[in-house]
Design an enzyme around this catalytic site. Structure first.
Site, PDB file in Angstrom:
ATOM      1  N   THR A  15       0.863  -1.168   0.000  1.00  0.00           N
ATOM      2  CA  THR A  15       0.000   0.000   0.000  1.00  0.00           C
ATOM      3  C   THR A  15       0.906   1.226   0.000  1.00  0.00           C
ATOM      4  OG1 THR A  15      -0.280   0.553   2.341  1.00  0.00           O
ATOM      5  CG2 THR A  15      -1.546  -1.306   1.499  1.00  0.00           C
ATOM      6  N   SER A  16       0.438   2.285  -0.663  1.00  0.00           N
ATOM      7  CA  SER A  16       1.294   3.445  -0.895  1.00  0.00           C
ATOM      8  C   SER A  16       1.645   4.194   0.380  1.00  0.00           C
ATOM      9  CB  SER A  16       0.600   4.398  -1.866  1.00  0.00           C
ATOM     10  OG  SER A  16      -0.620   4.868  -1.318  1.00  0.00           O
TER      11      SER A  16
ATOM     12  N   ASP B 190      -9.514   1.824  -2.761  1.00  0.00           N
ATOM     13  CA  ASP B 190     -10.605   2.245  -1.874  1.00  0.00           C
ATOM     14  C   ASP B 190     -11.962   2.193  -2.566  1.00  0.00           C
ATOM     15  OD1 ASP B 190      -8.882   2.655   0.220  1.00  0.00           O
ATOM     16  OD2 ASP B 190      -8.670   4.809  -0.107  1.00  0.00           O
TER      17      ASP B 190
END
Length: 272
Positions: A10-11, A153
């Site tokens: 995840t970033s 998301d």
């Protein structure tokens, strides 16, 4: 400062270092071996550049951040959050409604603006004007295959939209959705199945075959995006849907239920 090699499924892992490293005493070098959600990194780099913070990078593989920097104060109008707008866009698409979403900026670097292209591909009408972004449902939605690696998301809301679409929808290349507040792939499959959805898991996503939903008692899993997605599903379900742990929407969208009510939804909060 220092040197590090980073896996960033995840970033947020990379973004946190890019934001804090300029404040270190010495220089920082970061090598990434794995990176998902690149638009969020683009957004971080855009803000650093705007504020005059130096960060040299070779694509997304190597970053060099000189130490001893400061982040200045600033005044800036912040565009609305496309991740939160996704739920109202999906609600318009699945209910055959027209909603005007204000405060969004399509020129902003947020990756989740791509959700509007997905909804267009599924058959919703999207109109961008100075007044805002209007999403118009009404026509039949159709399934398709959508790569959500850059927009994880959006998976909960788009899983609901897929339930209202004709044919099969595949939401793929988003394994990091299992690493959010919940395993959103497993949770959305479990909860939408309670509502009668024909849905199955992939290692990196979901397969959904459109069909009618029925009201049910479902669990929010203390995940704000799961709760909001299930509320959208409740709009098109036959009967009443009750979602537990709905208070978790306050993490990002405390007035979600109020805005849904203003849009015409029959929705109320239950205090247990």
């Amino acid at each position: 400062g220092g040197k590090t090699t980073l896996h960033a499924p995840t970033s947020q892992f990379l973004t946190s270092l890019l934001m804090s490293s300029p404040l270190a005493e010495d220089d920082t070098e970061i090598e990434t071996l794995e990176l998902n959600e690149k638009p969020y990194v683009d957004m971080t780099l855009w803000w650093l550049a705007k504020l005059g913070v130096r960060c040299e990078h070779e694509g997304y593989d190597r970053f060099f951040i000189p130490g001893g920097q400061r982040i200045p104060s600033f005044q800036q109008r912040i565009p609305g959050d496309f991740s939160s707008a996704t739920f109202f866009a999906a609600a318009a698409a699945v209910t055959g409604s027209r909603l005007l979403l204000q405060g969004l900026d399509m020129s902003d670097t947020q990756g989740d603006k791509a959700v509007f292209e997905v909804l267009k591909a599924m058959g919703a009408k999207v109109e961008v004007s100075d007044a805002g972004i209007a999403v118009c449902g009404g026509g039949p939605l159709t399934g398709g295959e959508f790569d959500l690696n850059a927009t994880p998301d959006a998976l909960p809301a788009l899983a609901v939209a897929a339930c209202a679409a004709d044919g099969e929808t595949r939401l793929v290349n988003v394994p990091q959705a299992r690493l959010k507040e919940t395993d959103r792939i497993a949770v959305m499959r479990r909860e939408l199945s309670k509502m009668g959805a024909d849905i199955s898991e992939l290692p990196d996503g979901l397969i959904i075959r459109g069909g009618p939903l029925k009201g049910a008692k479902v669990e929010g899993h203390k995940d704000h995006r799961v709760v909001m997605a299930l509320a959208v599903a409740g709009l098109i379900a036959d009967g009443e849907t009750e979602i537990s742990e709905a208070e978790s929407v306050a993490i990002t969208f405390p007035n979600f239920a109020d805005l849904m009510l203003r849009c015409g939804a029959t929705i109320k909060s239950i205090v247990s």
